[in-house]
Write a protein that holds these residues in place. Structure first.
Motif, PDB file in Angstrom:
ATOM      1  N   MET A 139       0.989   4.194  -3.019  1.00  0.00           N
ATOM      2  CA  MET A 139       0.571   5.374  -2.700  1.00  0.00           C
ATOM      3  C   MET A 139       1.913   6.288  -3.099  1.00  0.00           C
ATOM      4  O   MET A 139       1.749   7.630  -3.896  1.00  0.00           O
ATOM      5  N   GLN A 184       0.745  -1.219  -0.069  1.00  0.00           N
ATOM      6  CA  GLN A 184       0.104   0.064  -0.051  1.00  0.00           C
ATOM      7  C   GLN A 184       0.696   1.464   0.053  1.00  0.00           C
ATOM      8  O   GLN A 184       0.494   2.098  -0.853  1.00  0.00           O
ATOM      9  N   SER A 202       1.925   9.478  -6.068  1.00  0.00           N
ATOM     10  CA  SER A 202       2.292  10.801  -5.841  1.00  0.00           C
ATOM     11  C   SER A 202       2.890  11.462  -6.995  1.00  0.00           C
ATOM     12  O   SER A 202       2.623  12.740  -7.005  1.00  0.00           O
TER      13      SER A 202
END
Length: 80
Positions: free
Chosen positions: A19, A15, A23
């Motif tokens: 992320m 996870q 970004s």
């Protein structure tokens, strides 16, 4: 002997890497891919793919998640 991550633990480990790739920050993407490479290269991240006639069928398997992370990083690098 080291620890290997599979199943729901692997999803939790992936996870933050997902992320970081999402970004769009080049340094975060670079670090995420480096970490992912080490997890796979040292067999800490393990799983089976669910492929049927060339299509990935299970969204939750570890291999699918790794593929999606790498694709997302490529898309971020290309500005898509």
């Amino acid at each position: 002997a080291g620890t290997s991550f599979d199943g729901s633990l692997a999803v939790a480990v992936l996870q933050p890497l997902t992320m970081a790739c999402a970004s769009g920050n080049p340094k975060a993407v670079e670090l995420s891919l480096g970490c992912l490479h080490k997890l796979v290269a040292h067999a800490w991240l393990q799983g089976e793919s669910s492929v049927s006639e060339g299509l990935i069928t299970d969204e939750s398997d570890v291999v699918t998640q790794v593929i999606k992370i790498v694709i997302k990083c490529g898309e971020s690098a290309n500005g898509n």
